[in-house]
Write an enzyme that holds these catalytic residues in place. Structure first.
Site, PDB file in Angstrom:
ATOM      1  N   ASP A 127       0.776  -1.100  -0.181  1.00  0.00           N
ATOM      2  CA  ASP A 127       0.029   0.081  -0.067  1.00  0.00           C
ATOM      3  C   ASP A 127       0.784   1.131  -0.008  1.00  0.00           C
ATOM      4  O   ASP A 127       0.214   2.497  -0.275  1.00  0.00           O
ATOM      5  CB  ASP A 127      -0.835   0.010   1.239  1.00  0.00           C
ATOM      6  CG  ASP A 127      -2.198  -1.196   1.324  1.00  0.00           C
ATOM      7  OD1 ASP A 127      -2.251  -1.475   0.011  1.00  0.00           O
ATOM      8  OD2 ASP A 127      -2.224  -1.472   2.319  1.00  0.00           O
ATOM      9  N   GLU A 222      -9.025   2.083  -4.125  1.00  0.00           N
ATOM     10  CA  GLU A 222      -9.786   1.064  -3.345  1.00  0.00           C
ATOM     11  C   GLU A 222     -10.349   2.053  -2.036  1.00  0.00           C
ATOM     12  O   GLU A 222     -11.502   1.929  -1.898  1.00  0.00           O
ATOM     13  CB  GLU A 222      -8.819   0.182  -2.340  1.00  0.00           C
ATOM     14  CG  GLU A 222      -9.483  -0.779  -1.457  1.00  0.00           C
ATOM     15  CD  GLU A 222      -8.537  -1.929  -0.804  1.00  0.00           C
ATOM     16  OE1 GLU A 222      -7.458  -1.667  -0.778  1.00  0.00           O
ATOM     17  OE2 GLU A 222      -8.946  -2.404   0.042  1.00  0.00           O
TER      18      GLU A 222
END
Ligand code: ATP
Length: 319
Positions: A127, A222
């Site tokens: 991430d 996301e």
């Protein structure tokens, strides 16, 4: 320091194996005994430790995933669970622990260090959501996976003159989306740090069509989500066929890129050195191409600085 252990925790990321290899080989090189812990903190609590030799990490540098497996462990969130883990480490004679994982795993390591175990963290998460380090392990490989998918989607969406929406991972962090939008030539990128205006998005799609663009690529992070519904709404408003692809877990796999292998190797070596220097509760990072080590609390408290310039670049180069 005579014995150290290494574990991987939280979401897996390409480059974790390369980091395990670096930790094991550096430790042995420096005369330490090194133990692998299976299944993160859960395996630690259950005593899943085994001694690792240099040969145990042969042929893993290029492999995605983690040979130690990974897990999320609710029991470790409790003081009692962490005491059990510290007890297990004592039984195995482990003085130092290398934790390869993300921010939750680091919080666990920080609490474990209060129970007398020296800990050091290596940022393993696709991430790139840790503010103290410019890059986390796996981020670069994931970008390459996303770019490969984008190239393929562009072929088909150009043929059909469609709008293509691609949803990528990253949780609350828009880095995977932003970097892949720039490197993949997306027309729009929707990230949680900036939010988005639906009418503006449709306007960009229609302007693209009028200016002769053969396809229109929208990258959705996301943290924004809802790509299928978004595709329907864009199609309704613009009248242009729109398809959404959610890339999902494919983004976590694959052979690590040269960048991630280098980063993992450098960080793995540094992690062992930090333990040998007698430090505890540290996290390894990279800033301006220098490998750093910071106090976990200070590192986790650093505010995330969003790179507005990159967002500007993404917008300017897409029109
Ligand atoms: P990723 O960002 O890739 O998901 P992560 O390390 O942030 O990785 P988490 O699921 O948040 O993943 O954390 C992994 C494990 O670390 C948890 O299952 C738990 O055992 C431990 N952990 C997380 N937060 C804490 C905390 N505040 N205190 C103690 N342990 C924690």
């Amino acid at each position: 320091m005579k014995t150290i252990a290494v574990l991987t925790s939280g979401g897996d990321a390409p480059g974790m194996n390369a980091a395990i290899r670096a930790v094991v080989r550096t430790a042995i090189d420096k005369g330490l005994r090194v133990m692998g812990v299976k299944r993160g903190y859960s395996g630690l609590i259950n005593g899943e430790l085994f001694e690792m030799k240099k040969g145990d990490v042969s042929d893993i540098l290029q492999r995605g995933g983690t040979i130690l497996r990974t897990a999320r462990c609710a029991e470790f969130l409790t003081e009692e669970g962490r005491k059990k883990a510290a007890g297990v480490l004592k039984v195995f004679g482990v003085d130092g622990l290398v934790v390869i994982g993300g921010n939750g795993s680091f919080m666990g390591a920080q609490k474990l260090s209060k129970l007398g175990v020296s800990t050091v963290g290596i940022p393993g998460t696709i991430d790139n959501d840790l503010s103290y380090t410019e890059y986390t392990l796996g981020f670069d490989t994931t970008l390459n996976t996303v770019l490969d998918a984008i190239n393929k989607l562009k072929d088909t969406s150009t043929s059909h003159e469609r709008v293509s929406i691609v949803e990528v991972m990253g949780r609350d962090c828009g880095d995977i989306a932003l970097y892949s939008a720039i490197a993949g030539g997306a027309e729009s990128v929707l990230i949680p740090e900036k939010g988005f205006d639906f009418d503006e998005l449709c306007k960009t799609v229609l302007e693209g069509k009028l200016s002769g663009k053969m396809h229109n690529l929208i990258i959705v992070a996301e943290g924004i989500g809802g790509s299928q519904e978004l595709a329907q709404r864009v199609e309704e408003v613009t009248g242009i066929e729109t398809r959404a692809t959610i890339l999902g877990h494919i983004q976590r796999g694959g052979s690590p890129s040269s960048f991630d292998r280098m980063l993992a190797s450098r960080m793995g070596v540094r992690a062992v050195e930090v333990l040998l220097e007698g430090k505890t509760s540290r996290v390894i990072g990279i800033r301006e191409n220098r490998i750093t080590d910071d106090d976990i609390d200070e590192a986790l408290a650093m505010p995330r600085e969003f790179d507005d310039k990159l967002f500007e670049i993404a917008q300017m180069l897409s029109r």
